[in-house]
Write a protein that holds these residues in place. Structure first.
Motif, PDB file in Angstrom:
ATOM      1  N   GLU A 157       0.820  -1.216   0.000  1.00 59.18           N
ATOM      2  CA  GLU A 157       0.000   0.000   0.000  1.00 59.18           C
ATOM      3  C   GLU A 157       0.855   1.268   0.000  1.00 59.18           C
ATOM      4  O   GLU A 157       0.400   2.318  -0.445  1.00 59.18           O
ATOM      5  CB  GLU A 157      -0.926  -0.004   1.218  1.00 59.18           C
ATOM      6  CG  GLU A 157      -2.019  -1.062   1.140  1.00 59.18           C
ATOM      7  CD  GLU A 157      -2.899  -1.113   2.371  1.00 59.18           C
ATOM      8  OE1 GLU A 157      -3.920  -1.835   2.344  1.00 59.18           O
ATOM      9  OE2 GLU A 157      -2.567  -0.447   3.377  1.00 59.18           O
ATOM     10  N   ASN A 162      -3.462   3.572  -6.686  1.00 59.15           N
ATOM     11  CA  ASN A 162      -4.833   3.045  -6.838  1.00 59.15           C
ATOM     12  C   ASN A 162      -5.031   1.671  -6.203  1.00 59.15           C
ATOM     13  O   ASN A 162      -5.799   0.856  -6.716  1.00 59.15           O
ATOM     14  CB  ASN A 162      -5.215   2.946  -8.330  1.00 59.15           C
ATOM     15  CG  ASN A 162      -4.838   4.171  -9.134  1.00 59.15           C
ATOM     16  OD1 ASN A 162      -4.308   4.050 -10.228  1.00 59.15           O
ATOM     17  ND2 ASN A 162      -5.083   5.357  -8.595  1.00 59.15           N
ATOM     18  N   SER A 166      -9.106   1.679  -5.963  1.00 55.60           N
ATOM     19  CA  SER A 166      -9.650   3.004  -5.662  1.00 55.60           C
ATOM     20  C   SER A 166      -8.722   4.076  -6.196  1.00 55.60           C
ATOM     21  O   SER A 166      -7.511   4.057  -5.921  1.00 55.60           O
ATOM     22  CB  SER A 166      -9.821   3.174  -4.144  1.00 55.60           C
ATOM     23  OG  SER A 166     -10.179   4.509  -3.830  1.00 55.60           O
ATOM     24  N   SER A 168      -8.437   6.968  -5.232  1.00 50.90           N
ATOM     25  CA  SER A 168      -7.967   7.846  -4.165  1.00 50.90           C
ATOM     26  C   SER A 168      -6.875   7.211  -3.318  1.00 50.90           C
ATOM     27  O   SER A 168      -6.323   7.864  -2.429  1.00 50.90           O
ATOM     28  CB  SER A 168      -9.143   8.250  -3.260  1.00 50.90           C
ATOM     29  OG  SER A 168      -9.711   7.109  -2.641  1.00 50.90           O
ATOM     30  N   ASN A 169      -6.546   5.961  -3.578  1.00 54.32           N
ATOM     31  CA  ASN A 169      -5.538   5.260  -2.777  1.00 54.32           C
ATOM     32  C   ASN A 169      -4.197   5.237  -3.502  1.00 54.32           C
ATOM     33  O   ASN A 169      -3.945   4.387  -4.361  1.00 54.32           O
ATOM     34  CB  ASN A 169      -5.982   3.823  -2.492  1.00 54.32           C
ATOM     35  CG  ASN A 169      -7.097   3.738  -1.481  1.00 54.32           C
ATOM     36  OD1 ASN A 169      -7.313   4.668  -0.713  1.00 54.32           O
ATOM     37  ND2 ASN A 169      -7.820   2.638  -1.482  1.00 54.32           N
TER      38      ASN A 169
END
Length: 360
Positions: A157, A162, A166, A168-169
């Motif tokens: 992560e 993404n 997502s 926003s990640n």
């Protein structure tokens, strides 16, 4: 350690018996705990390269604050030798102020895991160290695998765009990539890839010994196609003093420790659910890559990137009781811990790189 009785029932010769014949009283959370912790530590791969900050919470607490430090610069004291010493009399030294704007990393001890087993006919098993050894290995390995998976997910992560499907990640270090080959979807390491790795290390104002390379099994196996790495009689450099495969350790490549693991984590293609995989995929080179299509070949991880802390006395705690209904002794090994990852995409502060092949 005397164990409290279950439902106030005393069992002669059993774990709850406090009499002279209670031969099983020493069959032991203490001994099992030490043995399980030993096997846990031997089985950790990602956890083995993490900085253990448990000493900071030995007196209690569940949060550790690590300050973010911006790079400091040095200045010429006397104008580079062209000004008189008296220059300092008329001008003050400049001091860099540390403020809250520098922010901090937070390590929250918020992960609780366990592994449990019920063992029948304990009296016979107690006399067999081999049987005890088998179960302590299994419990220790179970805790280590679960811990490693959590650390592997946090690393993923931190380096992926993404993640979890997502937009926003985006990880704090997303975009730090090194291409190990020149073929789209390739999994081999080539000499040019080794050169790319060294360039990234030294451009980041680091040295090879600062990093560990953790590879997927397929990419690790490709090292034996490099004559510079593989010898007929061993693995690693030609000095002959490496001991392969200790917690995944497999020698060095261009001065960088090489580790192999099949315990990588990813979110797969178009998925919001994490899963273990020996062939992970994701978006690493940019936001524009569709459907997590890039293959992850491994990580290059700085020795100061990954931090872990265990709650006091909770690295590998063991508890047990006797269960009358099943005539078995139940053992539970559990651990409470947390981790944080430091670094960014700023040159000089890149702590983790995704090792990839070209995106297209």
């Amino acid at each position: 350690m005397a164990l409290a009785g279950t439902n106030n029932i005393a069992l002669a010769g059993g774990l709850q018996d406090s009499g002279a014949e209670a031969t099983l009283q020493n069959f032991i959370p203490e001994v099992w705990g030490a043995s399980i912790m030993d096997y846990m530590e031997k089985s950790l791969v990602f956890g083995a390269i993490a900085n253990d900050l448990s000493a900071l919470v030995v007196a209690g607490g569940d949060k550790i604050h690590l300050p973010k430090h911006s790079e400091l610069t040095a200045s010429d004291t006397y104008g580079g030798g062209t000004a008189a010493v008296e220059t300092l009399i008329d001008s003050n030294l400049a001091f860099a102020k540390t403020t809250g704007a520098e922010d901090e990393y937070t390590l929250d001890i918020n992960q609780a895991i366990h592994s449990a087993i019920a063992i029948t006919d304990v009296a016979k098993m107690q006399s067999s160290f081999d049987v005890m050894d088998i179960y302590t290995q299994k419990l220790g390995y179970a805790l280590a695998k679960k811990t490693d998976q959590y650390l592997a997910l946090k690393i993923f992560e931190s380096i992926a765009f993404n993640y979890a499907n997502s937009d926003s990640n985006d990880g704090a270090q997303a975009g730090n990539t090194i291409e190990l080959n020149t073929t789209h979807d390739g999994t081999n390491i080539i000499q040019a890839g080794v050169a790319n790795m060294l360039e990234a290390i030294y451009t980041n104002d680091s040295i090879a010994d600062d990093y560990n390379m953790i590879l997927t099994p397929q990419t690790y196996a490709s090292l034996f196609k490099l004559d510079q790495f593989a010898n007929y009689d061993g693995v690693g450099s030609s000095f002959g003093n490496e001991v392969p495969f200790i917690s995944g350790f497999a020698g060095k490549l261009a001065g960088v420790n090489v580790i192999v693991s099949n315990n990588f984590m990813h979110y797969g293609v178009g998925s919001a659910t994490s899963a273990q995989s020996a062939t992970p995929v994701g978006n690493f080179s940019g936001n524009g890559v569709a459907d997590e299509s890039e293959k992850l070949l491994g990580y290059l991880i700085h020795k100061d990137a990954l931090h872990i802390a265990y709650a006091s006395g909770m690295k590998a705690r063991v508890q047990s009781d006797y269960h009358l209904a099943s005539l078995s002794t139940r053992f539970v090994a559990d651990s409470v811990y947390g981790c944080t990852i430091t670094g960014s995409t700023t040159s000089g502060n890149k702590r983790i790189f995704a090792l990839v092949s070209p995106a297209s």
